[in-house]
Design an enzyme around this catalytic site. Structure first.
Site, mmCIF file in Angstrom:
data_model
loop_
_atom_site.group_PDB
_atom_site.id
_atom_site.type_symbol
_atom_site.label_atom_id
_atom_site.label_comp_id
_atom_site.label_asym_id
_atom_site.label_seq_id
_atom_site.Cartn_x
_atom_site.Cartn_y
_atom_site.Cartn_z
ATOM 1 N N LEU A 206 61.160 -15.083 -0.126
ATOM 2 C CA LEU A 206 62.257 -15.174 -1.091
ATOM 3 C C LEU A 206 63.267 -14.066 -0.821
ATOM 4 C CD1 LEU A 206 59.851 -15.497 -4.138
ATOM 5 C CD2 LEU A 206 60.998 -17.410 -2.989
ATOM 6 N N HIS A 207 64.522 -14.441 -0.570
ATOM 7 C CA HIS A 207 65.516 -13.399 -0.326
ATOM 8 C C HIS A 207 66.958 -13.839 -0.552
ATOM 9 C CE1 HIS A 207 65.901 -15.581 3.485
ATOM 10 N NE2 HIS A 207 67.062 -14.989 3.625
ATOM 11 N N ARG A 208 67.223 -15.135 -0.782
ATOM 12 C CA ARG A 208 68.602 -15.603 -0.894
ATOM 13 C C ARG A 208 69.308 -14.936 -2.069
ATOM 14 N NH1 ARG A 208 70.803 -18.373 3.484
ATOM 15 N NH2 ARG A 208 69.121 -19.507 4.478
ATOM 16 N N ASP A 281 63.069 -19.833 0.434
ATOM 17 C CA ASP A 281 64.492 -20.133 0.342
ATOM 18 C C ASP A 281 65.153 -19.857 1.695
ATOM 19 O OD1 ASP A 281 64.546 -17.347 0.372
ATOM 20 O OD2 ASP A 281 65.284 -17.138 -1.673
#
Length: 375
Positions: A206-208, A281
């Site tokens: 998860l990083h967006r 993501d």
């Protein structure tokens, strides 16, 4: 074109390294002189140095070490750093990859200096201009001299944007080349043992910005991931970007949820290969899970890689729908991609790209008729 031309590759983030490795190898086999500029956009050793080792990439000729920051500050640092390196080495061609800020900065620098450029992974579109990556893609494709498309729909997007077809080449996906090469060594057991994982588990990346930059969005996402963790242990190799924001929202070690540092290329894919489910993501993970046949839930409203939905194991979900979707995916078990893998996902994209670049450096005619022979 001058004698003994030089090709420079601009790499900024871990997906760039994976895409570049087969191209660098292909050009080396053709005797093309080349070098790598590592911008340091991913500055953690676990996010970059280990990837050079895992993928067999040569040492960079320059490391700009720009680190993190806002889009404006990071891009500004990239512009000044890349200009100096390009002026020093006077390349015949600069190759950029994907859609990160390093890609955009390199294209802008080269356009101003009249240095030819090539874009690997051209034509992907999410049609969501709120994504910084989408802006980077559109600008990069508008300014590139050679455009290497990984999928048929990318060709359509470029045509609709008025890109000259003579500049475009459908070559397949070099990220899949790297996965093919690594596949025999992808053993989940050593990584599972090191991380203390046994039985069924999920992996989450998860990083967006849309998911982690806004505190409320981060809280909603974390709640959804905790809902998945109630059904199966979840391993989260956590990207430095957004780490504190996600921690503040409750993404910390707890029963059935294990936060770990970023993993190297081989370790990460080994962990994914053994997973019952992946929540992500990321763009590249959608492709890798399609290749590996692992169920993937992408927490985004859209994807620039729709072929992973139509041909693969990927499904788009909202945070609100993630827990239920995970339950269904876990109940359904392992999946098989629909029919054959996407076109030209055959492990030979890197050599195709290398042959086109070598021909272009020689000044060969790359008309549509001759392109078919090259790839």
């Amino acid at each position: 074109m001058r004698d003994n031309p030089l090709v420079l590759h601009v790499l900024g983030a871990r997906p760039n390294f994976v895409k570049a490795a087969p191209v660098v190898k292909g050009l080396a086999e053709l005797g093309v002189r080349q070098g790598i500029i590592h911008t340091g956009q991913h500055y953690d050793a676990l996010m970059s140095d280990v990837f050079f080792a895992d993928l067999g990439l040569p040492e960079p000729i320059a490391n700009l070490g720009v680190g993190s920051g806002s889009h404006a500050r990071q891009t500004a640092a990239l512009l000044t750093g890349l200009e100096d390196v390009v002026l020093e080495h006077a390349p015949s061609l600069v190759v950029v990859y994907g859609d990160v800020n390093s890609t955009l900065a390199a294209i802008l620098v080269c356009a101003k200096l009249h240095v030819p450029t090539a874009h690997v992974e051209a034509g992907l579109r999410s049609f969501d201009r709120e994504m910084p990556e989408e802006v980077n893609r559109v600008v990069t494709d508008a300014l590139s001299d050679l455009l290497f498309a990984t999928s048929p729909e990318a060709l359509s997007h470029l045509t609709n944007e008025g890109v000259d077809p003579a500049r475009v080449h459908l070559v397949g996906n070099p990220m899949i080349d790297s996965l093919f090469a690594a596949l025999p060594g992808l053993d989940p057991a050593p990584v599972q043992e090191r991380l203390g994982v046994s039985g069924r588990y999920a992996v989450a990346t998860l990083h967006r910005p849309a998911n982690v930059d806004d505190p409320e969005a981060a809280r909603e996402l974390v709640e959804a991931v905790l809902g998945v963790a109630e059904q199966v242990p979840v391993i989260v190799p956590l990207h430095p970007r957004g780490r504190q924001r996600l921690a503040d929202a409750g993404l910390v070690d707890r029963p059935n949820l294990k936060i770990v540092d970023p993993l190297g290329y081989v370790d990460f894919l080994s962990l994914v290969r053994g997973a019952a489910l992946v929540v992500t993501d990321s763009g590249g993970v959608q492709e890798e899970t399609t290749m590996l046949g692992v169920p993937c839930l992408t927490v985004r409203p859209n994807t620039e890689r729709p072929i992973t939905v139509t041909h693969g194991t990927n499904r788009l979900v909202t945070p609100a729908g993630l827990t239920a979707a995970a339950g269904k995916a876990l109940a359904d078990g392992a999946v098989t991609p629909s029919g054959e893998l996407p076109p030209l996902w055959d492990g030979a994209a890197g050599p195709r790209i290398a042959r086109v670049i070598a021909a272009w450096l020689r000044g060969d005619n790359l008309s549509p008729a001759s392109r078919g022979k090259l790839i």
